[in-house]
Structures are given as structure tokens and as C-alpha cells.
Design a protein around this motif. Structure first.
Motif, short mmCIF file in Angstrom:
data_model
loop_
_atom_site.label_atom_id
_atom_site.label_comp_id
_atom_site.label_asym_id
_atom_site.label_seq_id
_atom_site.Cartn_x
_atom_site.Cartn_y
_atom_site.Cartn_z
N THR A 83 -36.71 -90.72 -21.40
CA THR A 83 -36.15 -91.24 -20.15
C THR A 83 -37.16 -92.20 -19.53
N PRO A 84 -36.74 -93.43 -19.19
CA PRO A 84 -37.68 -94.35 -18.54
C PRO A 84 -38.25 -93.72 -17.26
N ASN A 85 -39.54 -93.90 -17.01
CA ASN A 85 -40.18 -93.26 -15.86
C ASN A 85 -39.52 -93.65 -14.54
N TRP A 86 -39.01 -94.88 -14.46
CA TRP A 86 -38.41 -95.29 -13.19
C TRP A 86 -37.10 -94.56 -12.92
N LEU A 87 -36.54 -93.93 -13.98
CA LEU A 87 -35.30 -93.16 -13.81
C LEU A 87 -35.56 -91.68 -13.53
N LEU A 88 -36.80 -91.24 -13.67
CA LEU A 88 -37.11 -89.83 -13.45
C LEU A 88 -36.97 -89.48 -11.98
N PRO A 89 -36.17 -88.45 -11.65
CA PRO A 89 -36.11 -88.00 -10.26
C PRO A 89 -37.49 -87.51 -9.80
N GLU A 90 -37.67 -87.45 -8.50
CA GLU A 90 -38.95 -87.03 -7.92
C GLU A 90 -39.37 -85.65 -8.42
N CYS A 91 -38.39 -84.76 -8.65
CA CYS A 91 -38.72 -83.40 -9.06
C CYS A 91 -39.39 -83.35 -10.44
N PHE A 92 -39.23 -84.42 -11.26
CA PHE A 92 -39.84 -84.46 -12.58
C PHE A 92 -41.09 -85.34 -12.63
N GLN A 93 -41.56 -85.78 -11.47
CA GLN A 93 -42.76 -86.60 -11.41
C GLN A 93 -43.95 -85.75 -10.98
N ASN A 94 -45.06 -85.90 -11.67
CA ASN A 94 -46.18 -84.98 -11.47
C ASN A 94 -47.49 -85.65 -11.09
N HIS A 95 -47.48 -86.91 -10.75
CA HIS A 95 -48.72 -87.55 -10.33
C HIS A 95 -49.23 -86.88 -9.05
N GLY A 96 -50.52 -86.59 -9.04
CA GLY A 96 -51.12 -85.86 -7.92
C GLY A 96 -51.16 -84.36 -8.15
N ASN A 97 -50.51 -83.90 -9.22
CA ASN A 97 -50.56 -82.49 -9.59
C ASN A 97 -51.61 -82.27 -10.68
N TYR A 98 -51.84 -80.99 -11.03
CA TYR A 98 -52.88 -80.65 -11.98
C TYR A 98 -52.34 -79.72 -13.06
N VAL A 99 -52.74 -79.98 -14.31
CA VAL A 99 -52.48 -79.03 -15.39
C VAL A 99 -53.55 -77.95 -15.29
N VAL A 100 -53.13 -76.70 -15.13
CA VAL A 100 -54.09 -75.62 -14.90
C VAL A 100 -53.80 -74.45 -15.84
N ARG A 101 -54.80 -73.60 -15.95
CA ARG A 101 -54.62 -72.27 -16.53
C ARG A 101 -54.51 -71.33 -15.34
N LEU A 102 -53.30 -70.90 -15.04
CA LEU A 102 -53.07 -70.21 -13.77
C LEU A 102 -53.83 -68.89 -13.68
N GLY A 103 -54.09 -68.26 -14.83
CA GLY A 103 -54.90 -67.05 -14.80
C GLY A 103 -56.29 -67.31 -14.23
N GLU A 104 -56.87 -68.46 -14.59
CA GLU A 104 -58.19 -68.81 -14.07
C GLU A 104 -58.14 -69.14 -12.59
N VAL A 105 -57.07 -69.83 -12.16
CA VAL A 105 -56.90 -70.11 -10.74
C VAL A 105 -56.78 -68.80 -9.96
N THR A 106 -56.03 -67.85 -10.53
CA THR A 106 -55.85 -66.55 -9.87
C THR A 106 -57.18 -65.80 -9.77
N GLN A 107 -57.97 -65.83 -10.83
CA GLN A 107 -59.29 -65.19 -10.77
C GLN A 107 -60.14 -65.81 -9.66
N TRP A 108 -60.07 -67.11 -9.52
CA TRP A 108 -60.82 -67.80 -8.48
C TRP A 108 -60.32 -67.39 -7.09
N LEU A 109 -59.00 -67.28 -6.93
CA LEU A 109 -58.45 -66.82 -5.66
C LEU A 109 -58.93 -65.40 -5.35
N GLY A 110 -59.02 -64.57 -6.38
CA GLY A 110 -59.54 -63.22 -6.18
C GLY A 110 -60.97 -63.23 -5.67
#
Length: 542
Positions: free
Chosen positions: A92-119
Motif C-alpha cells: 500500500t502506498p504510504n500516502w494511502l495508509l490511514p493514521e492508525c497504520f502510521q508509526n513515525h514517532g513510535n518505538y519498536v520495543v521488547r515490552l518485557g524489558e520496558v515492564t522490568q524498567w517500570l518495575g
């Protein structure tokens, strides 16, 4: 043990609630006792998610998270959305992607590690966290309000007798209890039924997410690349799609999400995921690589229309326990953090006013005024459109999210729960899955091994049956024994007895706590209850 607030579950929602309570108490110079119970052996061990994380809620909770070393290290650099056929892929051309499928400004994370940090952040503020203790029972006071929880007994044998290692559970009493067990929480399910929290709501809808982590050839590593797909291997009437996220250090996570409202009992979400990896547009990422982790977890995906009432006398539901995941964005951690913080603010004000065990109505009121409510309202129809087929769903998602920017004047409702969607096996086409090759595709038992799952075998089976005759008399006879296929861990097997009769064998030691059986069993005869604390998978940052 007496506390001001007891939190059940040390995931992003529960820990954020605990953190926010302590932040407010410290700001006001007050002393609030907060404890968090976690059934896993350590904080983060049972956490499993994609995950691409929107940092908005985390920034509100801990503005200096970067300086404090939060493990959000891989910012999204590129989005791709592919529609797959068996051999082809159409981007799908990027200009056609709805906002819900756009991820600029977000981060790919390992959520288990984020959770450990929150702990770690929670403990630094004075929160007491008890890993290895599972909340097994809700406690009520004389007025019927929740007064806390009891942990499960330890050291109980399979026959119910006490072993030499027996330790009785303990009661934790609180002025308010925050339930943050995650999707299809055992206690949350009981609370929803007892207080009729889902009255007037659409039936809740779920999906199963199956995930692997790979160490790929450096030539295939593209940190910050986010790929989502729809289409093959799922048929046009089955809700679902895949994710493929590139982390740093040559790590790639890949998974398939399958809606648990699927109709064909011969479908196996696990086998569909293995098949997905063989697609020409996907397999090259993993060739020459090594699979290093595996897991599975249910997702509460019904959205705003299925969201139960969030408060009841003495307690609240937060995060995926309630169902605040945004299915259109394929994100739930930001919603978990936000709801945890909102619940904490309502609880803090009530404690300051010397209240106890009443309804924290300020929490749902604040939720309805929040950016999260607005976000979920924009995507309220997303899951419902898929019951009309993938083509209709794709077109209407584009209309609602791209053309109308989520401001649609209509609402589509669901009426049928997931477990009622299975069709009789005789009316459905059988699906023959290829044998695993041990390089790109794998069997269930080798996958469970990678999940580091462990249960004491001489304990009561935590996968309970209301009626032991139903699996053979109904599930096998009418639906072809679907539990042997919808379970992603090989827990359920139909075997022959010495007399040649069919019998359901439950390999409870394999259970990865995904809760799929509790959700999808067509007769709702399987009830998942918590095993001894500290048991289950150890996901190591999945």
C-alpha cells in the motif's frame, strides 16, 4: 496484610497505577501503602507483545524516561503494509495508509524489558512488588464490596493433599484494589460477571497473537522497519494479520494475530503462523537466521463497544483486563499505561478524602474525557467490519480512518461471542498443514521449549473442566476436537484409551498462559485458573 491499594498484575497498566499513586503521594507529602502482586517468577516474565509502542502515555507518566534509561531504543524509521496472496505481495502506498497504520514517532520495543524498567521505577518510589504470588481469589466485605484478594496455596499435590512444601495463601486487604491481570484475567472475568459490568455492551472479542524472536543475518537487519500484512494465509472471512518488526542487534520479531471469532474448527492459528513465514516476501528475512524465543497470548480486541464498566465497589479494571487495546493501531501498551494512571488519580483523591471501598466513578469519567477515549472512539467499528469479509473491512477502514479521519456518523455492533462462532466440523473444509522443516517452521513442542515454560507436575491441573464428558461427547463429536488446534502449546490431545475410546489428555505443564482455551472453547467448559505462583513461561523480554 493491610494496604491502601493492592494492584493485581505487574504489567504496564498495574505498574503505571502504582507509580502514579506514589508520585501523587510524594508530591502531597502523604504516605500511601501500595503493593503489586505478580504471578510470574519475576516482573516482565509473562509479558508478551509485538510491540510498537506509542510513548505518549509514558511521557505523561514519566516525562524524563529517556534520561532514566527506559529501553525505548529503536525508533520507527519505515512503515510497510502488504496485502498477501499465496505467492504475491502488494504494498500500500504510504500516502494511502490511514493514521492508525502510521508509526513515525513510535518505538519498536521488547515490552518485557520496558515492564522490568517500570518495575524498577515503581520500587524506587516505594512500591512493594511481590513476584511469584498469584492472586487466586477475590475477597468481599460484608457489604459485597471488594476488600482485596487472596493468593493461592503453594505446595498442593495433584490429589489436593498438602505436600511437605505446603504454604497457605495469604489475604491482602485494601481500601481499593486495581485489577490489571491482562487479557481474559481470571479474577476480572469473575468481577465482570458478578457486578454485571458488561451489561448493555457488545460481547467482548478476542484474538490470539503468536510470536517468535529471531536473530537474523546482519544483511537482513533493518532496525526501525515495521511491516504489517493482511491476507494469506488466512481466508477472506477470518480476521487477522501479521507483524514483522526489526529491532537493533540483528533481532527481528514476527507474529500472527488471528481473531478468535473464526468459524472453521479445523483452523490452527499456530500452523497458520508457521505457514505465513514461508511466503516469498517474508521468508528471506529469516533464511540463515536462528529462532531464539517463542510465545503466545490472547488480546482483548473488542474495543470501545465491548468495554465493560470500569469501576465497581472497592475496585477498578485497567489496561487489557478491561480491553482498552486499539485493534486498528495494533497497540495496547500506551492505553494500559494511561488507564493505570487515570485509575491511580481517582484512587488517590478518594484516599485523601478518607473514602474506602466505594466506586471510583471519577476514573471512568476521566477516561471519557481523555485522548485515549477519543482514539478508541475513532476505531470503534474496526473489528466489526471484518465480520463482513476482508474486502468490505479494508474498504470501510479506509473510508473511516483515511477519508473521515475517524469521525464517522455510524456505529456497527456485534452480537455473538467468539466461542459461539465455530461451525460444525462436518460443514467446514479440512485444512492440511505441511510438516515443519525445523529451519523456518517448527512443531509446537520445540516452540514451547523456547518459551522456558515450567509447571510443577504434581499440582492440581489449572485447566479445569466443568464437565469431563463434554470434550469427547460434544467438542470431538461435533467440532472435531478444536482444542487440539487452537491451543498454541500442545496442551490438549485426544488419545485412545486401552479400550479404544477417545479421551482428552491435558498436558498442563505445556501451558503458556495465553487463555485461548478459556475464550474459544465452544461450550465454555474449560476454565483457566491460576497455577502456583512463579510458574508458566519466562519470556526474557518478549
Amino acid at each position: 496484610m493491610e494496604y491502601d491499594v493492592v494492584v493485581v498484575g505487574a504489567g504496564p497498566a498495574g505498574l503505571s497505577a502504582a507509580i502514579r499513586l506514589k508520585q501523587l503521594a510524594n508530591d502531597k507529602g502523604q504516605d500511601i501503602n501500595v503493593c503489586v502482586l505478580e504471578k510470574a517468577s519475576e516482573v516482565g516474565a509473562h509479558i508478551l507483545s509485538g510491540a510498537v509502542m506509542d510513548p505518549k502515555a509514558l511521557t505523561e507518566l514519566i516525562p524524563d524516561w529517556k534520561e532514566k534509561g527506559a529501553p525505548l531504543n529503536t525508533e520507527v524509521k519505515e512503515d510497510k503494509f502488504l496485502f498477501l496472496t499465496q505467492k504475491g505481495a502488494r504494498a500500500t502506498p504510504n500516502w494511502l495508509l490511514p493514521e492508525c497504520f502510521q508509526n513515525h514517532g513510535n518505538y519498536v520495543v521488547r515490552l518485557g524489558e520496558v515492564t522490568q524498567w517500570l518495575g524498577e521505577q515503581a520500587e524506587a518510589l516505594g512500591v512493594e512488588i511481590f513476584p511469584g504470588f498469584s492472586a487466586a481469589e477475590v475477597l468481599y466485605d460484608e457489604n459485597g464490596a471488594v476488600k482485596g484478594v487472596a493468593t493461592g496455596d503453594m505446595g498442593v499435590a495433584r490429589d489436593g493433599s498438602e505436600t511437605p512444601n505446603y504454604q497457605p495463601g495469604m489475604e491482602l486487604h485494601a481500601r481499593y484494589t486495581i485489577f490489571a491481570e491482562g487479557s481474559r484475567g481470571q479474577l476480572g472475568r469473575q468481577l465482570i460477571e458478578r457486578f454485571k459490568l458488561d451489561q448493555g455492551k457488545d460481547p467482548q472479542s478476542y484474538a490470539i497473537g503468536i510470536k517468535e524472536m529471531w536473530e537474523v543475518d546482519p544483511s537482513q537487519s533493518k532496525p526501525g522497519l515495521v511491516v504489517h500484512t493482511a491476507g494469506w494465509p488466512l481466508d477472506a472471512d477470518t480476521y487477522g494479520g501479521s507483524f514483522l518488526y526489526h529491532l537493533d542487534n540483528n533481532l527481528v520479531v514476527v507474529g500472527l494475530v488471528v481473531g478468535l471469532d473464526y468459524a472453521n474448527p479445523w483452523l490452527s492459528p499456530y500452523e497458520e503462523f508457521q505457514r505465513y513465514k514461508t511466503h516469498p516476501a517474508i521468508r528471506s528475512t529469516f533464511e540463515g537466521g536462528k529462532r531464539i524465543a517463542y510465545g503466545a497470548r490472547s488480546l482483548t480486541a473488542g474495543g470501545l463497544l465491548s468495554l465493560p464498566k470500569l469501576c465497581f465497589p472497592g475496585g477498578v479494571l485497567v489496561g487489557c483486563e478491561a480491553g482498552t487495546l486499539n485493534a486498528s493501531r495494533i497497540k495496547g501498551s500506551h492505553a494500559a499505561i494511561k488507564t493505570g494512571a487515570l485509575a491511580a488519580e481517582a484512587a488517590f483523591d478518594a484516599l485523601a478524602a478518607e473514602r474506602s471501598r466505594d466506586e471510583l466513578t471519577a476514573y471512568p469519567q476521566a477516561f471519557e474525557k481523555s485522548w485515549l477515549y477519543e482514539e478508541l472512539n475513532k476505531s470503534r467499528n474496526f473489528k466489526q467490519w471484518f465480520k463482513k469479509g476482508r474486502t468490505v473491512a479494508t474498504v470501510m477502514t479506509g473510508v473511516e480512518q483515511w477519508l473521515l479521519k475517524g469521525k464517522m456518523p455510524w456505529t456497527i455492533h456485534r452480537t455473538k461471542p467468539d466461542h459461539a462462532c465455530l461451525q460444525p466440523a462436518a460443514e467446514c473444509a479440512r485444512i492440511d498443514y505441511p510438516k515443519p522443516d525445523g529451519k523456518l517452521t517448527f512443531d509446537k513442542l520445540s516452540s514451547v521449549f523456547l518459551s522456558n515454560t515450567n509447571h510443577e507436575e504434581n499440582q492440581p491441573i489449572h485447566l479445569t473442566l466443568k464437565d469431563a464428558s463434554v470434550p469427547v461427547a460434544v467438542n470431538l463429536a461435533k467440532y472435531g476436537g478444536p482444542e487440539a488446534r487452537y491451543c498454541p502449546a500442545g496442551v490438549y490431545e485426544f488419545v485412545k484409551t486401552e479400550n479404544g475410546e477417545d479421551q482428552l489428555q491435558i498436558n498442563a505443564q505445556n501451558c503458556v498462559h495465553c487463555k485461548t482455551c478459556d475464550i474459544k472453547d465452544p461450550t465454555q467448559n474449560i476454565v483457566w485458573v491460576t497455577p502456583q505462583g512463579g510458574e508458566g513461561p519466562v519470556y526474557n523480554g518478549m
